[in-house]
Design a protein around this motif. Structure first.
Motif, PDB file in Angstrom:
ATOM      1  N   THR A 189      44.179  39.469  42.793  1.00  0.00           N
ATOM      2  CA  THR A 189      44.636  40.676  42.092  1.00  0.00           C
ATOM      3  C   THR A 189      43.614  41.087  41.035  1.00  0.00           C
ATOM      4  O   THR A 189      43.197  40.262  40.234  1.00  0.00           O
ATOM      5  CB  THR A 189      45.988  40.389  41.377  1.00  0.00           C
ATOM      6  OG1 THR A 189      46.912  39.910  42.343  1.00  0.00           O
ATOM      7  CG2 THR A 189      46.551  41.639  40.732  1.00  0.00           C
ATOM      8  N   HIS A 190      43.233  42.333  41.068  1.00  0.00           N
ATOM      9  CA  HIS A 190      42.355  42.876  40.025  1.00  0.00           C
ATOM     10  C   HIS A 190      43.223  43.604  38.994  1.00  0.00           C
ATOM     11  O   HIS A 190      44.077  44.410  39.367  1.00  0.00           O
ATOM     12  CB  HIS A 190      41.375  43.901  40.613  1.00  0.00           C
ATOM     13  CG  HIS A 190      40.326  43.283  41.494  1.00  0.00           C
ATOM     14  ND1 HIS A 190      39.232  42.638  40.992  1.00  0.00           N
ATOM     15  CD2 HIS A 190      40.213  43.230  42.839  1.00  0.00           C
ATOM     16  CE1 HIS A 190      38.467  42.205  41.979  1.00  0.00           C
ATOM     17  NE2 HIS A 190      39.047  42.551  43.124  1.00  0.00           N
TER      18      HIS A 190
ATOM     19  N   PHE B  70      49.398  48.395  45.112  1.00  0.00           N
ATOM     20  CA  PHE B  70      49.179  48.302  43.669  1.00  0.00           C
ATOM     21  C   PHE B  70      50.487  48.313  42.876  1.00  0.00           C
ATOM     22  O   PHE B  70      51.551  48.660  43.397  1.00  0.00           O
ATOM     23  CB  PHE B  70      48.200  49.391  43.189  1.00  0.00           C
ATOM     24  CG  PHE B  70      48.768  50.772  43.024  1.00  0.00           C
ATOM     25  CD1 PHE B  70      49.194  51.220  41.784  1.00  0.00           C
ATOM     26  CD2 PHE B  70      48.848  51.649  44.107  1.00  0.00           C
ATOM     27  CE1 PHE B  70      49.694  52.511  41.624  1.00  0.00           C
ATOM     28  CE2 PHE B  70      49.336  52.931  43.947  1.00  0.00           C
ATOM     29  CZ  PHE B  70      49.772  53.367  42.706  1.00  0.00           C
TER      30      PHE B  70
ATOM     31  N   LEU C 240      42.940  53.702  44.584  1.00  0.00           N
ATOM     32  CA  LEU C 240      44.263  53.138  44.881  1.00  0.00           C
ATOM     33  C   LEU C 240      44.903  53.699  46.159  1.00  0.00           C
ATOM     34  O   LEU C 240      45.929  53.186  46.614  1.00  0.00           O
ATOM     35  CB  LEU C 240      45.211  53.369  43.688  1.00  0.00           C
ATOM     36  CG  LEU C 240      44.810  52.665  42.384  1.00  0.00           C
ATOM     37  CD1 LEU C 240      45.735  53.062  41.243  1.00  0.00           C
ATOM     38  CD2 LEU C 240      44.807  51.144  42.554  1.00  0.00           C
TER      39      LEU C 240
ATOM     40  N   GLN D  85      47.229  44.126  45.177  1.00  0.00           N
ATOM     41  CA  GLN D  85      45.783  43.869  45.086  1.00  0.00           C
ATOM     42  C   GLN D  85      45.249  44.369  43.737  1.00  0.00           C
ATOM     43  O   GLN D  85      44.303  43.822  43.193  1.00  0.00           O
ATOM     44  CB  GLN D  85      45.104  44.604  46.244  1.00  0.00           C
ATOM     45  CG  GLN D  85      43.655  44.308  46.397  1.00  0.00           C
ATOM     46  CD  GLN D  85      43.013  45.154  47.495  1.00  0.00           C
ATOM     47  OE1 GLN D  85      43.694  45.894  48.220  1.00  0.00           O
ATOM     48  NE2 GLN D  85      41.701  45.072  47.607  1.00  0.00           N
ATOM     49  N   TYR D  86      45.858  45.435  43.239  1.00  0.00           N
ATOM     50  CA  TYR D  86      45.469  45.997  41.933  1.00  0.00           C
ATOM     51  C   TYR D  86      46.712  46.145  41.059  1.00  0.00           C
ATOM     52  O   TYR D  86      47.749  46.620  41.528  1.00  0.00           O
ATOM     53  CB  TYR D  86      44.837  47.384  42.101  1.00  0.00           C
ATOM     54  CG  TYR D  86      43.547  47.368  42.883  1.00  0.00           C
ATOM     55  CD1 TYR D  86      42.344  47.002  42.273  1.00  0.00           C
ATOM     56  CD2 TYR D  86      43.534  47.719  44.229  1.00  0.00           C
ATOM     57  CE1 TYR D  86      41.163  46.972  42.999  1.00  0.00           C
ATOM     58  CE2 TYR D  86      42.349  47.690  44.956  1.00  0.00           C
ATOM     59  CZ  TYR D  86      41.168  47.318  44.339  1.00  0.00           C
ATOM     60  OH  TYR D  86      39.995  47.278  45.038  1.00  0.00           O
TER      61      TYR D  86
ATOM     62  N   LEU E  67      43.296  46.455  36.364  1.00  0.00           N
ATOM     63  CA  LEU E  67      42.536  47.653  35.974  1.00  0.00           C
ATOM     64  C   LEU E  67      43.217  48.274  34.745  1.00  0.00           C
ATOM     65  O   LEU E  67      44.379  47.981  34.458  1.00  0.00           O
ATOM     66  CB  LEU E  67      42.527  48.671  37.117  1.00  0.00           C
ATOM     67  CG  LEU E  67      42.086  48.163  38.494  1.00  0.00           C
ATOM     68  CD1 LEU E  67      42.212  49.278  39.523  1.00  0.00           C
ATOM     69  CD2 LEU E  67      40.644  47.666  38.436  1.00  0.00           C
TER      70      LEU E  67
END
Ligand SMILES: O=P(O)(O)OC[C@H]1O[C@](O)(CO)[C@@H](O)[C@@H]1O
Length: 441
Positions: free
Chosen positions: A108-109, A134, A129, A75-76, A111
């Motif tokens: 998906t981000h 991640f 997180l 997701q991250y 960062l």
């Protein structure tokens, strides 16, 4: 081919004239030749010059496959790096992304971390997180930079605790030197997927290597179009690049020591941050160099506008103007018209923005601020690729006109030496003693 364009008309007539610019053209051409033939200062760092056209479809497919694998699991994805190891990716992603992407659902981000030593920044990131899926892209050319090393140590540990060491190794990708540095050793030992930053490509020129391409692909953008745009600019060569490089050097020689890169689109904020490192690290040496500064308009017209219009006349402005917005928003009519805005009812917001842009350029020129204009058809991958290569090549040419080595950065070591001395890093014993004596400790 539609492409970015440069116009220096509004930079001429007050501080410099066309003759002064034209007088620098032979120097610019000689600089371009030195780049091409590898005969100038820092010639072991010219790998960026023909990098775009050397990138193969297979290589881009491999990066896209790695990006897809991270996207499918995470997701991250935290991109860890500082300076040239993060600004290019950040610049392109911000230029292409929804302004509110962070608050909207996404597969998906991407960062960023390791670009500061903020304890609270890392605390907040770790907090975000916790319990989340991640992954990590850790980027460092030297493999030894303190900021990303601290962030990586923390996040690697956290990831291994959350998903186990074996699974963590499939979610970590390292982008680093082919042989040297602690990160290369660690990646080999832990079995991470790795990409190489070529020896002859410095950090601030590395956005079109996996340093930029992998995070940009993870964020879901078209790296093939980005590279295609850069190839177009690499092949198109000269005139716009020479116009920009010669005009800014003529202005510098005439006492304009500060270049203000301005945009009228908040998505370009980080593009200016990337540009600041590119020009600041390349030109600011031997007690010379244009100071690269940036403003976001119209936002900063309400804070910095007074100084720009009326302050010390040591600046000139380079406007990046974006032709077309990606979306359409029209200002509505209002019967009561209490805000008095009906004179622009029915107009696109971008039309108002463009009038602000034109009005600002005219006002600043009237106020004695020479103006360079770079037009970009739209914020799309291809044009960003053109813009990246344009600024890189113009930077090399400009640095040689200034007679500095545009490809080293010796001045950055001074703060690192002091920091290591203060932290009692092994190997810095003499420096520790000296700095403590200086501080009276
Ligand atoms: O990729 P690295 O080696 O971690 O370096 C990051 C940045 O730090 C600098 O070396 C300056 O310290 C920049 O030139 C570079 O972009």
């Amino acid at each position: 081919m539609s492409k970015i364009q440069v116009n220096n008309t509004a930079a001429l007539g007050q501080v410099i004239d066309q003759e002064q610019v034209a007088a620098l053209r032979p120097a610019a051409e000689a600089a371009a030749l030195k780049l091409e033939q590898g005969t100038g200062l820092g010639n072991d760092f010219l790998g960026w010059l023909h990098l775009p056209s050397s990138i193969t479809p297979d290589f881009l497919n491999d990066i896209e496959a790695t990006a897809q694998s991270l996207r499918s699991k995470c997701q991250y994805v935290v991109t860890i790096g500082i300076g040239g190891s993060y600004l290019g990716a950040k610049a392109v992603i911000e230029a292409l992304a929804d302004n509110f992407a962070a608050y909207k659902p996404a597969t998906t981000h991407v960062l960023f971390a390791g670009n500061n030593i903020g304890e609270d920044y890392l605390y907040d990131l770790i907090d975000l997180l916790k319990g989340k899926q991640f992954g990590i892209i850790v980027i460092s050319k030297s493999g030894t930079t303190t900021e990303p090393s601290i962030a990586f140590r923390l996040l690697k540990d956290m990831l291994e605790q959350q998903v186990g060491k074996a699974e963590a190794a499939t979610r970590i990708v390292a982008v680093t030197d082919a042989r040297r540095g602690a990160l290369r050793g660690l990646a080999t030992q832990e079995g991470y997927k790795t990409y190489v930053i070529p020896d002859n490509v410095g950090g601030r020129f590395s956005v079109l290597t996996p340093v930029g391409l992998l995070p940009i692909a993870v964020a879901g953008y078209d790296i093939k179009a980005l590279v295609e745009g850069a190839v177009e600019m690499e092949k198109a060569g000269g005139d716009d690049i020479f116009t920009y490089a010669t005009t800014r050097n003529a202005l510098y020689r005439a006492g304009r020591k500060i270049e203000l890169l301005v945009n009228f689109n908040p998505k370009l904020h980080y593009f200016a941050e990337w540009w600041k490192q590119l020009y600041g690290e390349s030109e600011g040496k031997d007690h010379k160099g244009i100071f690269p500064a940036a403003c976001d308009f119209t936002t900063d017209l309400h804070s910095m506008g007074q100084w720009i219009q009326d302050g010390e006349r040591t600046i000139y402005e380079t406007v990046i103007s974006v032709g077309e917005p990606a979306h359409s928003v029209v200002i509505p009519d209002d019967k009561a018209n209490l805000d008095g805005l009906n004179f622009i009812a029915g107009k696109h917001v971008d039309y108002v923005n463009k009038m602000a842009e034109l009005g600002t350029r005219l006002a600043h020129v009237d106020g004695g601020v020479p103006n360079l204009l770079i037009t970009v058809p739209a914020l799309k991958e291809k044009y960003l690729g053109q813009l990246i290569y344009f600024f890189e090549k113009a930077c090399g040419v400009s640095g040689y006109i200034l007679d500095v080595n545009p490809f080293n950065q010796p001045g950055v070591e001074a703060y690192k030496k002091n920091m290591f001395a203060l932290l009692d890093k092994p190997g810095y014993e003499a420096e520790s003693k000296a700095i403590k004596a200086k501080l009276g400790k």
